[in-house]
Motif scaffolding. Structure first.
Motif, PDB file in Angstrom:
ATOM      1  N   VAL A   1       0.872  -1.167   0.000  1.00 28.64           N
ATOM      2  CA  VAL A   1       0.000   0.000   0.000  1.00 28.64           C
ATOM      3  C   VAL A   1       0.913   1.222   0.000  1.00 28.64           C
ATOM      4  O   VAL A   1       1.796   1.338   0.853  1.00 28.64           O
ATOM      5  CB  VAL A   1      -0.922   0.024   1.243  1.00 28.64           C
ATOM      6  N   GLN A   2       0.725   2.086  -0.969  1.00 28.53           N
ATOM      7  CA  GLN A   2       1.552   3.283  -1.116  1.00 28.53           C
ATOM      8  C   GLN A   2       0.685   4.441  -1.565  1.00 28.53           C
ATOM      9  O   GLN A   2      -0.453   4.260  -1.965  1.00 28.53           O
ATOM     10  CB  GLN A   2       2.649   3.055  -2.173  1.00 28.53           C
ATOM     11  N   ARG A   3       1.279   5.611  -1.564  1.00 26.46           N
ATOM     12  CA  ARG A   3       0.654   6.779  -2.161  1.00 26.46           C
ATOM     13  C   ARG A   3       1.360   7.063  -3.484  1.00 26.46           C
ATOM     14  O   ARG A   3       2.538   6.793  -3.639  1.00 26.46           O
ATOM     15  CB  ARG A   3       0.780   8.002  -1.253  1.00 26.46           C
ATOM     16  N   ARG A   4       0.615   7.601  -4.406  1.00 25.30           N
ATOM     17  CA  ARG A   4       1.216   7.962  -5.697  1.00 25.30           C
ATOM     18  C   ARG A   4       2.391   8.922  -5.504  1.00 25.30           C
ATOM     19  O   ARG A   4       3.337   8.918  -6.281  1.00 25.30           O
ATOM     20  CB  ARG A   4       0.178   8.595  -6.606  1.00 25.30           C
ATOM     21  N   SER A   5       2.337   9.730  -4.450  1.00 29.07           N
ATOM     22  CA  SER A   5       3.404  10.703  -4.194  1.00 29.07           C
ATOM     23  C   SER A   5       4.732  10.023  -3.868  1.00 29.07           C
ATOM     24  O   SER A   5       5.775  10.671  -3.874  1.00 29.07           O
ATOM     25  CB  SER A   5       2.996  11.652  -3.068  1.00 29.07           C
ATOM     26  N   ASN A   6       4.720   8.716  -3.567  1.00 35.03           N
ATOM     27  CA  ASN A   6       5.950   7.970  -3.285  1.00 35.03           C
ATOM     28  C   ASN A   6       6.596   7.442  -4.555  1.00 35.03           C
ATOM     29  O   ASN A   6       7.520   6.645  -4.491  1.00 35.03           O
ATOM     30  CB  ASN A   6       5.665   6.787  -2.353  1.00 35.03           C
ATOM     31  N   ASP A   7       6.112   7.870  -5.710  1.00 32.07           N
ATOM     32  CA  ASP A   7       6.574   7.376  -6.999  1.00 32.07           C
ATOM     33  C   ASP A   7       8.086   7.547  -7.150  1.00 32.07           C
ATOM     34  O   ASP A   7       8.643   8.581  -6.789  1.00 32.07           O
ATOM     35  CB  ASP A   7       5.844   8.131  -8.107  1.00 32.07           C
ATOM     36  N   LEU A   8       8.744   6.531  -7.673  1.00 28.35           N
ATOM     37  CA  LEU A   8      10.186   6.553  -7.929  1.00 28.35           C
ATOM     38  C   LEU A   8      10.464   6.519  -9.416  1.00 28.35           C
ATOM     39  O   LEU A   8       9.636   6.050 -10.197  1.00 28.35           O
ATOM     40  CB  LEU A   8      10.858   5.318  -7.293  1.00 28.35           C
ATOM     41  N   ASP A   9      11.644   6.961  -9.785  1.00 26.90           N
ATOM     42  CA  ASP A   9      12.102   6.806 -11.151  1.00 26.90           C
ATOM     43  C   ASP A   9      12.328   5.318 -11.427  1.00 26.90           C
ATOM     44  O   ASP A   9      12.769   4.572 -10.541  1.00 26.90           O
ATOM     45  CB  ASP A   9      13.406   7.579 -11.350  1.00 26.90           C
ATOM     46  N   TYR A  10      12.016   4.873 -12.627  1.00 24.04           N
ATOM     47  CA  TYR A  10      12.173   3.463 -13.000  1.00 24.04           C
ATOM     48  C   TYR A  10      13.568   2.943 -12.676  1.00 24.04           C
ATOM     49  O   TYR A  10      13.735   1.809 -12.249  1.00 24.04           O
ATOM     50  CB  TYR A  10      11.863   3.299 -14.499  1.00 24.04           C
ATOM     51  N   TRP A  11      14.592   3.755 -12.855  1.00 21.30           N
ATOM     52  CA  TRP A  11      15.992   3.312 -12.673  1.00 21.30           C
ATOM     53  C   TRP A  11      16.505   3.543 -11.251  1.00 21.30           C
ATOM     54  O   TRP A  11      17.644   3.194 -10.949  1.00 21.30           O
ATOM     55  CB  TRP A  11      16.895   4.030 -13.682  1.00 21.30           C
ATOM     56  N   ASP A  12      15.684   4.061 -10.356  1.00 24.47           N
ATOM     57  CA  ASP A  12      16.126   4.324  -8.988  1.00 24.47           C
ATOM     58  C   ASP A  12      16.679   3.057  -8.334  1.00 24.47           C
ATOM     59  O   ASP A  12      16.017   2.018  -8.337  1.00 24.47           O
ATOM     60  CB  ASP A  12      14.954   4.869  -8.167  1.00 24.47           C
ATOM     61  N   GLY A  13      17.894   3.130  -7.792  1.00 26.04           N
ATOM     62  CA  GLY A  13      18.501   1.998  -7.089  1.00 26.04           C
ATOM     63  C   GLY A  13      19.116   0.934  -7.968  1.00 26.04           C
ATOM     64  O   GLY A  13      19.668  -0.045  -7.464  1.00 26.04           O
ATOM     65  N   GLU A  14      19.013   1.091  -9.274  1.00 24.66           N
ATOM     66  CA  GLU A  14      19.593   0.091 -10.189  1.00 24.66           C
ATOM     67  C   GLU A  14      21.034   0.457 -10.513  1.00 24.66           C
ATOM     68  O   GLU A  14      21.379   1.635 -10.558  1.00 24.66           O
ATOM     69  CB  GLU A  14      18.766   0.031 -11.485  1.00 24.66           C
ATOM     70  N   PRO A  15      21.894  -0.533 -10.732  1.00 23.84           N
ATOM     71  CA  PRO A  15      23.298  -0.226 -11.077  1.00 23.84           C
ATOM     72  C   PRO A  15      23.419   0.393 -12.463  1.00 23.84           C
ATOM     73  O   PRO A  15      22.574   0.205 -13.308  1.00 23.84           O
ATOM     74  CB  PRO A  15      24.000  -1.589 -11.028  1.00 23.84           C
TER      75      PRO A  15
END
Length: 167
Positions: A153-167
């Motif tokens: 369960v999240q809020r849309r405001s917590n949206d991350l970039d697709y590449w967030d945290g990826e090497p």
């Protein structure tokens, strides 16, 4: 009954009057007693539950499903269907059909002074995303073998970039 008949009965039949219930309360708005009927049965694509909502209360927040279709059969009492920004009266004998998608956010409210009892039937499409317009939340969930294996369960405001945290 013979052994085969007993086995069939356990897989195919549920009695909502004797099914184990849970009482969900979150004051001041929510108070319902419900029983999920399909778990443990042979049901593959359908879910069902029986719910009784206390006078003046609701069973769940205003929401819509992206995958699941729902049907509500009002068995006892009266209330209101909040749907797509409108308030529609409900009474015993009414059958409500809610297709998936953002056009039909919905919520059943017991606006009477008596309990409101209804049967819910739904498709069990997986994975599923359920959105809550009043709070800006969403629930993403997936099940396997009748068990929920993922839910967030999240809020849309917590949206991350697709590449967030990826090497």
């Amino acid at each position: 009954m013979n052994e085969n008949a007993e086995s069939l009965s356990r897989r195919l039949i549920r009695n909502f009057n004797t099914a184990p219930t849970t009482h969900d309360v979150r004051e001041p708005l929510y108070d319902s007693i419900g029983a999920r009927l399909a778990p443990g049965t042979a049901a593959q694509k359908l879910g069902a539950s029986i719910d009784t909502v206390a006078p003046g209360k609701m069973s769940c927040p205003y929401h819509f499903h992206y995958a699941q279709e729902e049907m509500f059969i009002i068995l006892e009492g009266s209330g209101t269907l909040r749907v797509a920004g409108e308030m529609l009266p409900l009474r015993s004998g009414d059958v409500v059909f809610i297709p998936p998608g953002p056009e039909y956010p919905h919520q059943i409210v017991n606006t009477s002074d008596q309990p409101l009892k209804y049967l819910s039937v739904s498709t069990r499409e997986q994975p599923e995303v359920c959105e809550y317009p009043d709070s800006g939340k969403f629930l993403a969930m997936a099940s396997a073998g009748g068990e929920r294996v993922f839910d967030v369960v999240q809020r849309r405001s917590n949206d991350l970039d697709y590449w967030d945290g990826e090497p």
